[in-house]
Design a protein around this motif. Structure first.
Motif, PDB file in Angstrom:
ATOM      1  N   TRP A 256       0.847  -1.186   0.000  1.00 12.95           N
ATOM      2  CA  TRP A 256       0.000   0.000   0.000  1.00 12.95           C
ATOM      3  C   TRP A 256       0.885   1.240   0.000  1.00 12.95           C
ATOM      4  O   TRP A 256       1.992   1.230   0.579  1.00 12.95           O
ATOM      5  CB  TRP A 256      -0.892   0.038   1.249  1.00 12.95           C
ATOM      6  CG  TRP A 256      -1.906  -1.047   1.297  1.00 12.95           C
ATOM      7  CD1 TRP A 256      -3.163  -1.012   0.836  1.00 12.95           C
ATOM      8  CD2 TRP A 256      -1.734  -2.356   1.856  1.00 12.95           C
ATOM      9  NE1 TRP A 256      -3.814  -2.198   1.042  1.00 12.95           N
ATOM     10  CE2 TRP A 256      -2.951  -3.051   1.678  1.00 12.95           C
ATOM     11  CE3 TRP A 256      -0.670  -3.021   2.478  1.00 12.95           C
ATOM     12  CZ2 TRP A 256      -3.137  -4.355   2.100  1.00 12.95           C
ATOM     13  CZ3 TRP A 256      -0.845  -4.311   2.896  1.00 12.95           C
ATOM     14  CH2 TRP A 256      -2.065  -4.978   2.711  1.00 12.95           C
ATOM     15  N   ALA A 257       0.423   2.300  -0.613  1.00 14.20           N
ATOM     16  CA  ALA A 257       1.160   3.570  -0.652  1.00 14.20           C
ATOM     17  C   ALA A 257       0.164   4.719  -0.648  1.00 14.20           C
ATOM     18  O   ALA A 257      -0.964   4.598  -1.143  1.00 14.20           O
ATOM     19  CB  ALA A 257       2.060   3.635  -1.884  1.00 14.20           C
ATOM     20  N   LEU A 258       0.586   5.837  -0.073  1.00 12.82           N
ATOM     21  CA  LEU A 258      -0.258   7.021   0.023  1.00 12.82           C
ATOM     22  C   LEU A 258       0.581   8.255  -0.250  1.00 12.82           C
ATOM     23  O   LEU A 258       1.678   8.415   0.325  1.00 12.82           O
ATOM     24  CB  LEU A 258      -0.900   7.108   1.420  1.00 12.82           C
ATOM     25  CG  LEU A 258      -1.837   8.294   1.675  1.00 12.82           C
ATOM     26  CD1 LEU A 258      -3.076   8.195   0.789  1.00 12.82           C
ATOM     27  CD2 LEU A 258      -2.238   8.341   3.152  1.00 12.82           C
ATOM     28  N   GLN A 259       0.088   9.101  -1.138  1.00 12.04           N
ATOM     29  CA  GLN A 259       0.763  10.363  -1.450  1.00 12.04           C
ATOM     30  C   GLN A 259       0.437  11.375  -0.357  1.00 12.04           C
ATOM     31  O   GLN A 259      -0.708  11.811  -0.205  1.00 12.04           O
ATOM     32  CB  GLN A 259       0.304  10.890  -2.814  1.00 12.04           C
ATOM     33  CG  GLN A 259       1.061  12.109  -3.291  1.00 12.04           C
ATOM     34  CD  GLN A 259       2.434  11.745  -3.847  1.00 12.04           C
ATOM     35  OE1 GLN A 259       2.541  10.871  -4.701  1.00 12.04           O
ATOM     36  NE2 GLN A 259       3.468  12.408  -3.360  1.00 12.04           N
ATOM     37  N   ASP A 260       1.434  11.742   0.422  1.00  8.83           N
ATOM     38  CA  ASP A 260       1.283  12.703   1.513  1.00  8.83           C
ATOM     39  C   ASP A 260       2.119  13.929   1.180  1.00  8.83           C
ATOM     40  O   ASP A 260       3.297  14.020   1.551  1.00  8.83           O
ATOM     41  CB  ASP A 260       1.714  12.079   2.834  1.00  8.83           C
ATOM     42  CG  ASP A 260       1.401  12.980   4.030  1.00  8.83           C
ATOM     43  OD1 ASP A 260       0.738  14.018   3.827  1.00  8.83           O
ATOM     44  OD2 ASP A 260       1.821  12.640   5.148  1.00  8.83           O
ATOM     45  N   GLY A 261       1.539  14.822   0.412  1.00  5.00           N
ATOM     46  CA  GLY A 261       2.295  15.978  -0.065  1.00  5.00           C
ATOM     47  C   GLY A 261       3.296  15.551  -1.110  1.00  5.00           C
ATOM     48  O   GLY A 261       2.946  14.959  -2.130  1.00  5.00           O
ATOM     49  N   THR A 262       4.575  15.843  -0.859  1.00  3.30           N
ATOM     50  CA  THR A 262       5.631  15.412  -1.785  1.00  3.30           C
ATOM     51  C   THR A 262       6.269  14.101  -1.344  1.00  3.30           C
ATOM     52  O   THR A 262       7.243  13.660  -1.943  1.00  3.30           O
ATOM     53  CB  THR A 262       6.716  16.501  -1.870  1.00  3.30           C
ATOM     54  OG1 THR A 262       7.273  16.720  -0.565  1.00  3.30           O
ATOM     55  CG2 THR A 262       6.141  17.797  -2.425  1.00  3.30           C
ATOM     56  N   THR A 263       5.728  13.491  -0.310  1.00  2.00           N
ATOM     57  CA  THR A 263       6.277  12.246   0.224  1.00  2.00           C
ATOM     58  C   THR A 263       5.293  11.109  -0.028  1.00  2.00           C
ATOM     59  O   THR A 263       4.078  11.288   0.090  1.00  2.00           O
ATOM     60  CB  THR A 263       6.558  12.366   1.730  1.00  2.00           C
ATOM     61  OG1 THR A 263       7.464  13.454   1.951  1.00  2.00           O
ATOM     62  CG2 THR A 263       7.155  11.073   2.282  1.00  2.00           C
TER      63      THR A 263
END
Length: 555
Positions: free
Chosen positions: A505-512
């Motif tokens: 799983w992955a989540l875009q948190d701003g530029t991270t």
């Protein structure tokens, strides 16, 4: 009388009254604005103690009254005797029966899919199989009566009743053994239905995570600054992952075949047990000792082993033993024995001829003929140039596994008429004959076909030939292909079950990009793979930035 629909409207005089749940509206009412029309008389009394509210009409030409009932209006009774009576609702009884059936089915599946029960069943089957190797199988009842007498039980309690009553004299076709196989098959199917199939459905489902905290709680977690889930998706797709994105979230998985493998293992085990059951209930078996040069019909010696045994047309085939011979070690022990066989159909036409030996059987029309034993049938002897005479060889009982055969050639004796005297001949195999005179004294040894006569009590004896007999086992086993297919599938699915099912799983948190994942197997290898793949993301970002800079410079 007002329409019953008006009963569902709220009574203004009881604004805080709790409403009972209403029936689901029809499709037309769900799709658009709800309209309720009530046909009520403009004037006149209503009776029944109904409460009334006044709603002015939109056109101002008159006032329409809407009646609000505190209780549901009574059902209209139809006239007409028995036909007019309101019948009891039968569907409620059917629904209760259906719920009871579903509850019983669920309970049964829960009991059958219990892991300790399945393990107990497997241990019980293994114990019966071990017991079947200890107890001699397929013997006559008298054999067990003699070997397991009631007055001297084996181990203090095992008598012939413990063997013959449950059918342990034919263990692998006994009701106890077949019943345990059926119970284990039911447990495997229940486990597949209640556990394995739901796990596969969950594994196939796209499960996005919208919280970085949940992602960081996985077995493996990391973060990539100045990255995007698109860059991560490209890397994962190159590594063989199935990648799905939804807004700022990403989900990827690999190795779904490992989730299907347990189902395949269960099906393969059921296939093996089905083949074993078919062997126990649908096969034929027979054995025969045939002297060289004689024939036999296959159907005459085959006996069914179960209620599913059906005799094929090939049972009419006739088998002729053309020749039987043996090979020997230098020490004189038998090393191998062979049978040259010919098969004839009903018209007397030879359909096959082949020489078989131990571990090299003949197969024809679903029948397998094994070379299992040998014997000494007869000895051809000439006496004083007369003959040859065929003397039958009889097996002599000795301690141990050594074979010994003997025969007797009577001689004329004018001195005594009370007893018959003659020449005794003994043989361990077909290559040498030991001869004794009429007094039982050793005279010599001769090989068959050596053409060397020997003088015994004034008689010239010549051993012409030794005729052997072949011991053959015949059987039909329709379960063998099923068992082989089951074992092949079992080996394949067992290997597939070692494939890891990895989820990411992955989540875009701003530029991270926050990344987390887990694997059901090979967890260390999974972490190493993730570290290797994540190291490629900055390289991909750098390449993309250079490409953008080059395009900007060109512009």
């Amino acid at each position: 009388m007002p329409s019953p629909t008006c009963y569902l409207l709220l009574n203004p005089s009881r604004a805080h009254r709790r409403l009972l749940p209403s029936p689901r509206p029809p499709a037309a009412a769900r799709c658009g604005r709800l309209r309720v029309s009530c046909d009520v008389p403009r004037q006149g009394g209503d009776g029944g103690g109904a409460k009334r509210g006044v709603i002015p009409s939109g056109d101002g030409k008159g006032k329409k009254r809407v009646v609000f009932f505190d209780a549901a209006p009574p059902l209209a009774q139809q006239s007409g005797g028995e036909e007019g009576k309101v019948k009891k609702a039968e569907p409620k009884q059917d629904g209760a029966a259906l719920r009871l059936l579903r509850r019983a089915t669920k309970r049964t599946l829960s009991v059958l899919s219990n892991l300790p029960l399945a393990i107990t069943e497997m241990f019980a089957i293994a114990g019966l199989m071990a017991l079947g190797t200890v107890i001699d199988q397929g013997e006559a009842p008298s054999y067990y009566l003699e070997k397991f007498p009631e007055d001297n039980p084996v181990l203090g309690f095992i008598t012939w009743r413990w063997i013959l009553t449950p059918g342990f004299d034919h263990m692998f076709s006994s009701p106890v053994f077949l019943g345990l196989l059926a119970l284990l098959a039911a447990s495997l199917m229940a486990c597949t239905y209640t556990t394995q199939l739901p796990m596969v459905k969950v594994a196939k489902r796209w499960s996005f995570m919208s919280s970085g905290g949940s992602i960081r709680k996985q077995d493996f977690s990391d973060s990539l600054p100045r990255a995007s889930i698109q860059d991560l998706g490209v890397i994962l797709m190159g590594a063989g992952y199935e990648v799905f994105t939804k807004g700022p979230s990403l989900y990827a998985f690999k190795g779904l075949a490992g989730r299907y493998a347990p189902i395949g293992v269960h099906l393969a085990m059921i296939l093996v047990m089905a083949g074993a059951t078919l062997t126990a209930t649908g096969s034929f078996k027979g054995s025969v000792d045939v002297p060289q040069g004689l024939n036999f019909v296959i159907g005459d010696i085959m006996k069914p082993k179960g209620f599913l045994s059906v005799a094929p047309d090939v049972f009419n085939t006739e088998v002729h033993v053309n020749r039987f011979y043996m090979e020997y070690y230098d020490s004189g022990e038998v090393s191998q024995f062979y049978s040259d066989l010919s098969l004839f159909d009903l018209d007397g036409k030879e359909v096959m001829r082949r020489t078989i030996k131990v571990n090299d059987p003949l197969r024809y029309g679903g029948i397998t003929i094994y070379q299992t034993d040998w014997g000494f049938s007869a000895l051809q002897v000439k006496k004083n140039g007369e003959g040859p005479f065929n003397l039958a060889m009889a097996p002599l009982k000795l301690n141990g596994d050594k074979k010994l055969y003997g025969t007797f050639l009577p001689l004329e004796d004018s001195d005594s008429s009370s007893s018959v005297k003659g020449i005794s001949m003994l043989a361990r195999d077909l290559q040498s004959i030991v001869l004794y005179d009429q007094d039982g004294k050793f005279v010599g040894v001769r090989r068959p076909s050596s053409k060397l006569p020997i003088e015994i009590n004034g008689n010239e004896i010549l051993i012409e030939d030794a005729i052997g007999s072949t011991g053959l086992d015949l059987k039909t086993d329709p379960g063998i292909p099923v068992v082989y297919a089951g074992f092949g599938a079992l080996m394949l699915t067992t290997c597939i079950s070692y494939l890891s099912h990895a989820q990411l799983w992955a989540l875009q948190d701003g530029t991270t990009v926050v990344i987390g994942g887990k694997s059901n197997r090979a967890k260390i290898e999974f972490s190493d793979e993730m570290n290797r793949l994540l190291n490629k993301v900055p390289e991909l970002i750098s390449v993309n930035e250079k490409t953008v800079d080059n395009k900007s410079s060109a512009t």
